[in-house]
Write an enzyme that holds these catalytic residues in place. Structure first.
Site, PDB file in Angstrom:
ATOM      1  NE  ARG A 104      -2.582   0.569   3.576  1.00 17.98           N
ATOM      2  CZ  ARG A 104      -3.374   0.995   4.537  1.00 17.98           C
ATOM      3  NH1 ARG A 104      -4.680   0.979   4.362  1.00 17.98           N
ATOM      4  NH2 ARG A 104      -2.901   1.423   5.670  1.00 17.98           N
ATOM      5  CB  THR A 108      -1.948   7.164  -3.074  1.00 15.78           C
ATOM      6  OG1 THR A 108      -1.342   5.857  -3.160  1.00 15.78           O
ATOM      7  CG2 THR A 108      -1.030   8.184  -3.730  1.00 15.78           C
ATOM      8  CG  ASP A 200       2.390  -2.703   9.116  1.00 14.42           C
ATOM      9  OD1 ASP A 200       2.611  -3.894   8.798  1.00 14.42           O
ATOM     10  OD2 ASP A 200       2.472  -1.770   8.313  1.00 14.42           O
ATOM     11  CG  ASP A 203       6.056  -3.169  10.009  1.00 10.33           C
ATOM     12  OD1 ASP A 203       6.779  -3.665   9.118  1.00 10.33           O
ATOM     13  OD2 ASP A 203       5.744  -1.968  10.049  1.00 10.33           O
TER      14      ASP A 203
HETATM   15  C1  PRP Z   1      -1.341  -4.385   4.574  1.00 11.38           C
HETATM   16  C2  PRP Z   1      -2.215  -5.608   4.717  1.00 11.38           C
HETATM   17  C3  PRP Z   1      -3.014  -5.581   3.456  1.00 11.38           C
HETATM   18  C4  PRP Z   1      -3.204  -4.106   3.209  1.00 11.38           C
HETATM   19  C5  PRP Z   1      -4.596  -3.721   3.639  1.00 11.38           C
HETATM   20  O1  PRP Z   1      -0.267  -4.647   3.751  1.00 11.38           O
HETATM   21  O2  PRP Z   1      -1.484  -6.782   4.908  1.00 11.38           O
HETATM   22  O3  PRP Z   1      -2.362  -6.174   2.343  1.00 11.38           O
HETATM   23  O4  PRP Z   1      -2.236  -3.423   4.020  1.00 11.38           O
HETATM   24  O5  PRP Z   1      -4.861  -2.403   3.338  1.00 11.38           O
HETATM   25  P1  PRP Z   1      -5.942  -1.951   2.266  1.00 11.38           P
HETATM   26  O6  PRP Z   1      -7.165  -2.754   2.527  1.00 11.38           O
HETATM   27  O7  PRP Z   1      -6.127  -0.491   2.575  1.00 11.38           O
HETATM   28  O8  PRP Z   1      -5.366  -2.164   0.907  1.00 11.38           O
HETATM   29  P2  PRP Z   1       0.910  -3.597   3.453  1.00 11.38           P
HETATM   30  O9  PRP Z   1       0.583  -2.755   2.289  1.00 11.38           O
HETATM   31  O10 PRP Z   1       1.244  -2.873   4.734  1.00 11.38           O
HETATM   32  O11 PRP Z   1       2.093  -4.524   2.987  1.00 11.38           O
HETATM   33  P3  PRP Z   1       2.902  -5.664   3.763  1.00 11.38           P
HETATM   34  O12 PRP Z   1       1.996  -6.866   3.864  1.00 11.38           O
HETATM   35  O13 PRP Z   1       4.037  -5.892   2.838  1.00 11.38           O
HETATM   36  O14 PRP Z   1       3.311  -5.144   5.107  1.00 11.38           O
HETATM   37  N1  URA Z   2      -2.624  -2.729   7.040  1.00  9.27           N
HETATM   38  C1  URA Z   2      -2.271  -3.170   8.276  1.00  9.27           C
HETATM   39  O1  URA Z   2      -1.337  -3.968   8.413  1.00  9.27           O
HETATM   40  N2  URA Z   2      -2.965  -2.715   9.325  1.00  9.27           N
HETATM   41  C2  URA Z   2      -3.980  -1.847   9.208  1.00  9.27           C
HETATM   42  O2  URA Z   2      -4.599  -1.478  10.238  1.00  9.27           O
HETATM   43  C3  URA Z   2      -4.331  -1.398   7.918  1.00  9.27           C
HETATM   44  C4  URA Z   2      -3.637  -1.858   6.844  1.00  9.27           C
END
Ligand code: PRP
Ligand code: URA
Length: 209
Positions: A104, A108, A200, A203
């Protein structure tokens, strides 16, 4: 219209409470996500078709049920979705696994696709896309688009925690997709994080920040 299933079994709620807590460390967080994924997979596969076979017990011949040869695919959204994969494969070890890499954009909040690798017979498989968090819904919508573009027809989406905004966006964009959620939270905050959520997920699973 796809259905939204809230899988609020007491065991799932209990484990979810632990992973929400900010002091829960990486090891425990990872183990609990794995366990919750197994429990959710049990419910999300409730509609798997069965075939009848003839068997012989030590006592008599009988008819009994086996899972039909339906081809399944599990698709974790990288990276956090990986935390749910092994827990699901414990129940359906023969499933093929695809990967969709999305992150994400922090400004944006739009998903950016960086990797796609799927089983070759996409059009013949039923898929479960997994990701712990459904926030704005952008990542889930993009992952479903990506599978449909390659021929997938029957898709489920499974996550641990969802915001109402995300559920609405996914059901609107993909009304044919059934969604399985362990907890439906209150809302998104101004940074696009789920409130109260768990922070997150990526993380916390991988110990990064
Ligand atoms: C997080 C989560 C989803 C996304 C959800 O991933 O694991 O994939 O955000 O958010 P959305 O519904 O607003 O799209 P992130 O982009 O943080 O990536 P990561 O899994 O690599 O940490
Ligand atoms: N992605 C995450 O990992 N946590 C949130 O709360 C939203 C998006």
């Amino acid at each position: 219209m796809g259905k939204v299933h809230i899988l609020d079994h007491p065991l799932i709620q209990h484990k979810l409470t632990h992973i929400r807590q900010k002091d829960t460390g990486t090891k425990e967080f990872r183990e609990l996500v794995d366990e919750i994924a197994t429990l959710m997979a049990f419910e999300a596969t409730r509609d798997l078709p069965l075939d009848e076979v003839e068997i012989e017990t030590p006592i008599s011949k009988t008819k009994a049920k086996v899972i039909s040869g339906k081809k399944l695919g599990i698709v974790p959204i990288l990276r956090a979705g990986m935390g749910m994969l092994d827990g699901i494969l414990k129940l359906i070890p023969a499933a093929k696994v695809g990967h969709i890499g999305l992150y994400r954009d922090p400004k944006t909040l739009k998903p950016v696709e960086y990797y796609v690798k799927l089983p070759t017979d996409v059009a013949e498989r039923d898929f479960i896309i997994v990701d712990p968090m459904l926030a704005t819904g952008g990542s889930a919508i993009e992952a479903i688009n990506s599978l449909k573009k390659r021929g997938a027809k029957n898709i489920k989406f499974m996550c641990l925690i969802a915001a109402p905004e995300g559920v609405e966006a996914v059901t609107k964009a993909h009304p044919d997709v059934n969604i399985y959620i362990a907890a439906l939270d209150e809302r998104l905050n101004e940074k696009g994080y789920i409130v109260p959520g768990l922070g997150d997920a990526g993380d916390r699973l991988f110990g990064t920040k």
